[in-house]
Design an enzyme around this catalytic site. Structure first.
Site, PDB file in Angstrom:
ATOM      1  N   HIS A 198       5.692  10.204   0.307  1.00  0.00           N
ATOM      2  CA  HIS A 198       4.575   9.287   0.106  1.00  0.00           C
ATOM      3  C   HIS A 198       4.103   9.208  -1.336  1.00  0.00           C
ATOM      4  CE1 HIS A 198       3.410   8.120   4.237  1.00  0.00           C
ATOM      5  NE2 HIS A 198       3.856   9.310   4.587  1.00  0.00           N
TER       6      HIS A 198
ATOM      7  N   LYS B 281      -4.914  -4.107   5.075  1.00  0.00           N
ATOM      8  CA  LYS B 281      -6.121  -4.346   5.876  1.00  0.00           C
ATOM      9  C   LYS B 281      -6.901  -5.527   5.328  1.00  0.00           C
ATOM     10  CE  LYS B 281      -6.239   0.617   6.552  1.00  0.00           C
ATOM     11  NZ  LYS B 281      -6.755   1.876   5.984  1.00  0.00           N
TER      12      LYS B 281
ATOM     13  N   THR C 121      -2.164   0.953   1.874  1.00  0.00           N
ATOM     14  CA  THR C 121      -2.398   0.340   3.187  1.00  0.00           C
ATOM     15  C   THR C 121      -3.712  -0.432   3.202  1.00  0.00           C
ATOM     16  OG1 THR C 121      -3.307   2.454   3.975  1.00  0.00           O
ATOM     17  CG2 THR C 121      -1.016   1.962   4.526  1.00  0.00           C
TER      18      THR C 121
ATOM     19  N   LYS D 224     -11.049   2.931  -2.289  1.00  0.00           N
ATOM     20  CA  LYS D 224      -9.904   3.815  -2.083  1.00  0.00           C
ATOM     21  C   LYS D 224     -10.211   5.122  -2.804  1.00  0.00           C
ATOM     22  CE  LYS D 224      -7.317   0.672  -3.868  1.00  0.00           C
ATOM     23  NZ  LYS D 224      -5.988   0.323  -3.434  1.00  0.00           N
ATOM     24  N   ARG D 225      -9.354   6.106  -2.601  1.00  0.00           N
ATOM     25  CA  ARG D 225      -9.522   7.376  -3.303  1.00  0.00           C
ATOM     26  C   ARG D 225      -9.618   7.120  -4.805  1.00  0.00           C
ATOM     27  NH1 ARG D 225      -5.281  10.948  -4.590  1.00  0.00           N
ATOM     28  NH2 ARG D 225      -3.911   9.555  -3.418  1.00  0.00           N
TER      29      ARG D 225
ATOM     30  N   LYS E 249      -4.931   4.652  -9.789  1.00  0.00           N
ATOM     31  CA  LYS E 249      -5.423   3.499  -9.032  1.00  0.00           C
ATOM     32  C   LYS E 249      -6.300   2.591  -9.900  1.00  0.00           C
ATOM     33  CE  LYS E 249      -5.195   5.955  -4.614  1.00  0.00           C
ATOM     34  NZ  LYS E 249      -4.244   5.107  -3.863  1.00  0.00           N
TER      35      LYS E 249
END
Length: 833
Positions: free
Chosen positions: A372, A675, A671, A563-564, A569
């Site tokens: 992952h 969504k 993911t 998100k985290r 990111k």
């Protein structure tokens, strides 16, 4: 009168429970009265929630037993999904939906004076995961049950889940998330299936009856693994699979001698040490103790789960393991359960007398590994010293696996010592390390990434040597999410509109949403679509006002990144754009701006300094922007604390612009992007992870693309000069100057110096400055489309219509077709290969 104790007891099967909503409500009322002596019309909503959960659980158990019986009767191959994280969120609404009570439960409960919404809100999130990895595992289980695949999840029942996040003085504060304080009505403890997990000790080799040397792991410090089973229902198909969560228990309550001697603390020390294993989700491993506890968790999960599967096999087949590999599959969810490879060898050899070759054939025919991450630092390594102290028998097996593997490598690349060193399971150095990802690859018959780009980069980069040796092992399985939770349950207004327009087949076949495409050209349908989205934005606005004290105008462009918090990111790039917009509004450069509401949320790991400092910057920028009266509603910013599954169920349906802006080549899949897309958000993003496939599905014209590609990122790093980029871009220079001036931290000099230095550093691996201009331009394109409500609505509809590929139903079909080979087992009597 006989005093003989019966060896077993079996009551006759009860009559099936009614599936009428009124009967369900009456059963919940009965539980409420009997369990808590309460009045269903008042009292604690948590008690009423638990009563309804127990009434539903009774119905799940009926179907669970029938499913298990059907799997056993068919002698079906089964798969076991080993994951250190399962981010289940709330269960009640999902069970109501999947059992068919979604529409009828509320009116039935209202007859008793209870509002279903109150009970749903009373349920705590089961936060047994840090983010996408754990949420993906939860979606996988939902889809496997819906597809009627015999798959069981194995995880850990953490007493404290992902920490609860507060924002205090613009800083993250972590608080314990004791989600089990009120108990978990969905679980059933199974003490009869308790397993013993060993740590420490030493190994002796002794001859068996046939003179063969057998290992005995002696002098161990043992911990009991007690299973708690949670039912996982499929969507209206009578199938219920299981999730088995292990909790740690000491073998003895306390040392009675020490207790009697007055040493109470010492007497319970062993008990506390044992139960710490399942106390907290992923401890901070910055200290040696934290690292040891994390390794204990990983082995505890692998050992208890594999012992469980093998014990069930032996109960049915005795000592005959000839068909074990034919009937079982173990899927390792990332590197965390890699101890499963040597542990299964240990169980087969030490406890069931198989020789090495037979055991290794079983291991390598049953084990599959999902990777992952593309971040090398996230590929776990354990020091040989610590591993040997804690798991001495496993270390011996790892060394033997490595010796045999390197012999194979040397046959392929004779006398290539560099190749041997690169591929060895043991990384030599002052502190030798076991490369757990390599162990998983060597012990598995299948290795997959989770998006097309991710899988290609694994083969070309991180695992290139292994791909050259075993190209047939490597494959791709693009992630997905379950539409039952993330569209049908989370967005009932949109689901109703879609059902009225094209039918409800999308609940089990998300590709059916393609039928929405022609309706994107229907002005009446677009207007109905906007009405639904406006209601969702009203709901999110209320949440933001309550949690952040910030008012979002529902007519504004809702620009969301949740998100985290991690540098790759690039929440930092997002907030730089916010500062850019703020400067334009202050300077009057943007005379007719698009009103924008920017929402950022996520948790930073407790020991991750830079991520926590980025949260502080976001909060400080929000304070200044929202407090500037001249800006008004043209730009609002909020950091949503304690982001979690139930929050995302409100956020995703209300988002207009989905920020998926990671540095290309760093996000394995994502993911959240799926969504948002499923709920009609339009993506602004880089060519990273599953963004690539999202763009392919929806079309270039319905995706706001920006930034360097993964190949360009690598090329840029060779000559990266952020100082030159800043000098040549007046907008970026102005943003940096404002942050460096202390405008956002007037009373805390130097607060954001580490962030500024990171952006200006030519070694910045995330290339924030390099992508700033492209990001600003893409945001301007998004704002231009937003000015035309019909055009933006069309894009929104087309994104939902194109989201069919990103259902975990499709993902699970792919896993099953290429890796597991399971039959579908219908408890109503229909089994298909």
């Amino acid at each position: 009168m006989s005093t003989d104790t019966p060896r077993s007891v079996r009551f006759p099967d009860p009559d099936p429970l009614s599936m009428e909503a009124d009967a369900l409500a009456q059963d919940a009322r009965r539980y409420y009265g009997h369990e808590w002596a309460g009045d269903a019309g008042g009292g604690d909503p948590l008690d009423a929630y638990r009563a309804l959960a127990l009434a539903l659980r009774d119905r799940l158990v009926e179907r669970w037993r029938a499913t298990s019986a059907a799997v056993a009767s068919a002698d079906a191959r089964q798969a076991y999904y080993l994951s250190l994280e399962f981010l289940m969120g709330r269960t009640l609404n999902n069970v109501l939906l999947n059992l068919g009570f979604a529409e009828s439960a509320d009116p039935a409960l209202r007859k008793l004076g209870v509002a279903l919404e109150t009970l749903i809100d009373a349920e705590p999130d089961a936060g047994l995961g840090n983010g996408g990895l754990g949420r993906l595992a939860a979606c996988f289980l939902d889809s496997c049950a819906t597809l009627q695949l015999p798959v069981t999840g194995y995880g850990i029942r953490y007493e404290y889940g992902m920490f609860r996040q507060r924002i205090e003085h613009a800083r993250q504060v972590e608080e314990p998330d004791h989600w089990l304080r009120g108990g978990n009505p969905w679980e059933i403890e199974r003490p009869a299936d308790t397993r013993r997990v060993r740590f420490r000790g030493y190994t002796e080799f002794r001859p068996d009856a046939k003179g063969r040397m057998r290992a005995a792991w002696l002098g161990t410090e043992d911990v009991l693994a007690v299973p708690c089973d949670v039912p996982v229902p499929g969507y209206r198909n009578e199938t219920v699979n299981g999730l088995r969560l292990w909790r740690a228990l000491a073998t003895d309550e306390f040392n009675l001698g020490e207790f009697n001697a007055g040493s109470y603390t010492e007497s319970v020390a062993a008990k506390n040490a044992a139960e710490n294993i399942t106390m907290v989700l992923y401890p901070n491993d910055a200290s040696e103790n934290g690292k040891e506890l994390r390794l204990r968790q990983q082995y505890f999960l692998a050992s208890a789960s594999l012992q469980d599967v093998v014990a069930r096999w032996v109960a049915r087949h005795g000592s005959d393991f000839s068909r074990f590999a034919e009937k079982n599959r173990f899927q390792l969810n990332d590197t965390h359960p890699s101890c499963a490879v040597p542990e299964l060898m240990r169980i087969l050899m030490d406890e069931h007398d198989l020789d090495w070759d037979t055991a290794w054939e079983i291991v390598t025919r049953t084990t599959a590994y999902t990777n992952h991450t593309l971040l090398p630092e996230a590929l776990e390594k354990w020091s040989v010293r610590l591993f040997g102290q804690l798991l001495p028998r496993l270390l011996e097996i790892v060394y033997e696996i490595n010796a045999r593997f390197l012999t194979e490598v040397e046959r392929r690349w004779p006398a290539d010592h560099e190749q041997l060193a690169r591929m060895s399971l043991i990384e030599e150095g002052p502190e030798p390390q076991i490369r757990m990802a390599y162990l998983a690859i060597v012990g598995s018959f299948s290795v997959n990434g989770v998006a097309a780009l991710h899988s290609d980069l694994l083969k070309q980069g991180l695992f290139a040597d292994f791909h050259a040796l075993w190209p047939e092992k490597f494959n791709n399985k693009t992630n997905g999410v379950t539409q039952r939770r993330w569209l049908v349950a989370a967005n009932p207004g949109l689901s109703k509109l879609v059902t009225e327009t094209i039918g409800d087949a999308f609940a089990t076949n998300l590709d059916a949403l393609r039928a929405l495409r022609p309706h994107a050209e229907d002005a009446g349908f677009r207007q109905a679509w906007r009405r639904v989205r406006r209601a969702n934005k009203d709901r999110l606005s209320a949440v933001v006002r309550q949690c952040c004290g910030v008012s979002f105008d529902p007519d504004a462009l809702f620009d969301v990144q949740v998100k985290r918090i991690h540098e790759y990111k690039r929440q930092l790039l997002n907030i730089l754009h916010v500062v850019h917009l703020y400067l334009r509004l202050k300077d009057g450069a943007d005379r007719d701006p698009v009103p924008r509401a920017v929402l950022i949320g996520g948790k930073a790991a407790p020991g991750y300094f830079m991520a926590k400092r980025i949260i502080t910057l976001v909060c400080k920028v929000a304070e200044m922007v929202n407090g500037d009266r001249r800006i008004g509603d043209r730009l609002r910013v909020a950091f949503l604390p304690n982001y979690r599954v139930s929050a995302m169920e409100v956020i995703a349906p209300a988002t207009d612009l989905s920020e998926q802006i990671s540095t290309a080549g760093k996000e394995a899949s994502g993911t959240g992007n799926m969504k948002f897309m499923m709920n009609g958000a339009v993506t602004i993003g880089t060519l990273d992870g599953a963004n690539i496939e999202i763009r392919e599905e929806v079309g270039d014209e319905n995706f706001f693309l920006f930034g360097l590609t993964a190949t360009e990122v690598e090329e840029t790093r060779r000559h990266y000069d952020p100082e030159a980029i800043i000098r040549q871009d007046a907008d970026l220079a102005a943003v940096m100057a404002l942050i460096e001036s202390g405008f956002f931290n007037r009373f805390e000099p130097g607060l954001f110096d580490p962030i500024v230095q990171a952006i200006r550093n030519p070694q910045d691996p995330w290339l924030v400055a390099a992508d700033f201009r492209a990001f600003v331009d893409a945001q301007a394109r998004a704002a231009a489309v937003w000015r035309d409500p019909e055009a933006f609505t069309r894009m929104s509809i087309l994104n939902t219509a194109a989201s069919g590929k990103f259902s975990t139903d499709r993902t699970m079909r792919d896993y099953n077709a290429d890796i597991w080979g399971l039959p579908t087992v219908d408890p109503r009597g229909r089994t298909r290969p």
